[in-house]
Design a protein around this motif. Structure first.
Motif, short mmCIF file in Angstrom:
data_model
loop_
_atom_site.label_atom_id
_atom_site.label_comp_id
_atom_site.label_asym_id
_atom_site.label_seq_id
_atom_site.Cartn_x
_atom_site.Cartn_y
_atom_site.Cartn_z
N SER A 22 51.97 27.06 37.21
CA SER A 22 51.63 26.26 38.39
C SER A 22 52.74 26.21 39.43
CB SER A 22 51.29 24.83 37.95
OG SER A 22 52.37 24.25 37.25
N ARG A 23 53.81 27.01 39.26
CA ARG A 23 54.88 26.94 40.24
C ARG A 23 54.40 27.50 41.57
NH1 ARG A 23 57.11 31.99 40.75
NH2 ARG A 23 56.60 33.49 39.11
N PRO A 24 54.87 26.94 42.71
CA PRO A 24 54.42 27.41 44.01
C PRO A 24 54.92 28.81 44.31
CG PRO A 24 56.20 25.84 44.26
CD PRO A 24 55.82 25.82 42.81
N THR A 25 54.08 29.64 44.89
CA THR A 25 54.47 30.99 45.27
C THR A 25 53.96 31.30 46.67
OG1 THR A 25 52.47 31.83 44.20
CG2 THR A 25 54.49 31.87 42.90
N PRO A 26 54.67 32.14 47.42
CA PRO A 26 54.21 32.50 48.77
C PRO A 26 53.03 33.46 48.72
CG PRO A 26 56.18 33.74 48.20
CD PRO A 26 55.95 32.76 47.07
N SER A 27 52.40 33.67 49.86
CA SER A 27 51.32 34.66 49.94
C SER A 27 51.90 36.06 49.73
CB SER A 27 50.62 34.58 51.30
OG SER A 27 51.53 34.85 52.35
N VAL A 28 51.05 36.98 49.26
CA VAL A 28 51.50 38.34 48.94
C VAL A 28 50.61 39.34 49.67
CG1 VAL A 28 51.83 40.01 47.08
CG2 VAL A 28 52.27 37.59 46.66
N GLN A 29 51.23 40.31 50.33
CA GLN A 29 50.50 41.39 50.98
C GLN A 29 50.30 42.52 49.97
OE1 GLN A 29 49.30 41.33 54.17
NE2 GLN A 29 50.08 39.22 54.29
N VAL A 30 49.06 42.99 49.84
CA VAL A 30 48.75 44.04 48.88
C VAL A 30 48.13 45.22 49.62
CG1 VAL A 30 47.39 44.68 46.86
CG2 VAL A 30 48.39 42.40 47.00
N TYR A 31 48.61 46.44 49.32
CA TYR A 31 47.99 47.64 49.87
C TYR A 31 47.70 48.60 48.72
CZ TYR A 31 47.26 52.09 52.17
OH TYR A 31 46.71 53.28 52.58
N ASN A 32 46.49 49.15 48.69
CA ASN A 32 46.10 50.12 47.68
C ASN A 32 45.70 51.41 48.37
OD1 ASN A 32 43.57 51.36 46.04
ND2 ASN A 32 45.11 50.56 44.63
N ASP A 33 46.44 52.50 48.08
CA ASP A 33 46.18 53.74 48.83
C ASP A 33 44.98 54.52 48.31
OD1 ASP A 33 47.29 54.63 46.47
OD2 ASP A 33 49.07 55.53 47.38
N ASP A 34 44.47 54.17 47.11
CA ASP A 34 43.26 54.84 46.63
C ASP A 34 42.07 54.54 47.53
OD1 ASP A 34 44.33 56.14 44.40
OD2 ASP A 34 44.10 54.36 43.15
N PHE A 35 42.05 53.33 48.09
CA PHE A 35 40.92 52.90 48.93
C PHE A 35 41.36 52.53 50.35
CE2 PHE A 35 40.07 51.77 44.47
CZ PHE A 35 38.92 52.53 44.26
N ASN A 36 42.62 52.81 50.69
CA ASN A 36 43.16 52.43 51.99
C ASN A 36 42.88 50.96 52.28
OD1 ASN A 36 44.14 55.05 52.75
ND2 ASN A 36 42.02 55.65 53.14
N TRP A 37 43.17 50.14 51.29
CA TRP A 37 42.78 48.73 51.31
C TRP A 37 43.98 47.83 51.53
CZ3 TRP A 37 42.28 45.51 46.33
CH2 TRP A 37 41.78 44.23 46.62
#
Length: 202
Positions: A22-37
């Motif tokens: 439950s510790r606070p964490t910042p937002s995370v940017q995720v990129y997946n190159d299999d789907f250009n997502w």
């Protein structure tokens, strides 16, 4: 042997996570190159280790095998799993799917929905299961969407959303599970803000 679209089944059926973080964490940017997502994980969500995730998935596999009396094969590759608290999850994965071999993609999605519904009913007597399917646009692409609401005795409600799409010969599935409405809204907003660049496969 049950082999079709196992990713969409295993996510939903472990139901109770192993350990709360439950510790606070910042937002995370995720990129997946299999789907250009491109996707953003909301703040307050932690990554789940592959070891913990395998343990959770094994519960879902056991539930299906117990219901149908058949072994279940899993060919999925997990892209990521994030969670907040005990029962709020966002998970993405992919697995091979060739319509020439595996049949019509949307029909397979519907067949998996039926397996999931029947397994819920068989493994959780006394619970109410509601399910609805639709097509929904995310970014510039259309996804097959399954919504399930499982109401347990005591009026505890588990919400499950699954978005699936075939990219050439890869099945992509994004799943959201939550009991906390506010956290569920954050995950849905993050997912619906996703972008898929490049030429659509379908």
């Amino acid at each position: 042997v049950v082999t079709i679209m196992t990713s969409r089944i295993l996510f939903c059926l472990f139901l109770v996570p192993l350990v709360e973080c439950s510790r606070p964490t910042p937002s995370v940017q995720v990129y997946n190159d299999d789907f250009n997502w491109n996707n953003t994980i909301p703040e307050g969500f932690d990554s789940v280790s592959s070891e913990d995730w395998r343990k959770m998935q094994s519960r879902g596999q056991e539930a299906v095998e117990d219901t149908y009396g058949e072994e279940m094969e899993d060919h999925t590759t997990t892209i990521f799993v994030f969670r907040s608290g005990l029962t709020n999850y966002m998970e993405a994965n992919q697995q091979p799917f060739d319509e020439a071999v595996d049949g019509d993609y949307l029909e397979s999605c519907k067949a998996v929905d039926a397996i999931l519904y029947e397994t819920f009913e068989a493994q959780m007597p006394g619970s109410k299961v509601d399910s609805v399917t639709s097509l929904e646009q995310v970014g510039n692409l259309q996804f097959y969407k399954t919504e399930m609401k499982v109401t347990y005795p005591g009026n505890i409600v588990m919400n499950v959303l699954m978005y699936s799409r075939l990219f050439e010969k890869k099945d992509f599935t994004l799943s959201i599970m939550y009991t906390d409405e506010e956290k569920g809204l954050k995950m849905k907003e993050a997912w619906l803000s996703s972008t898929f660049s490049g030429k659509p496969a379908l």
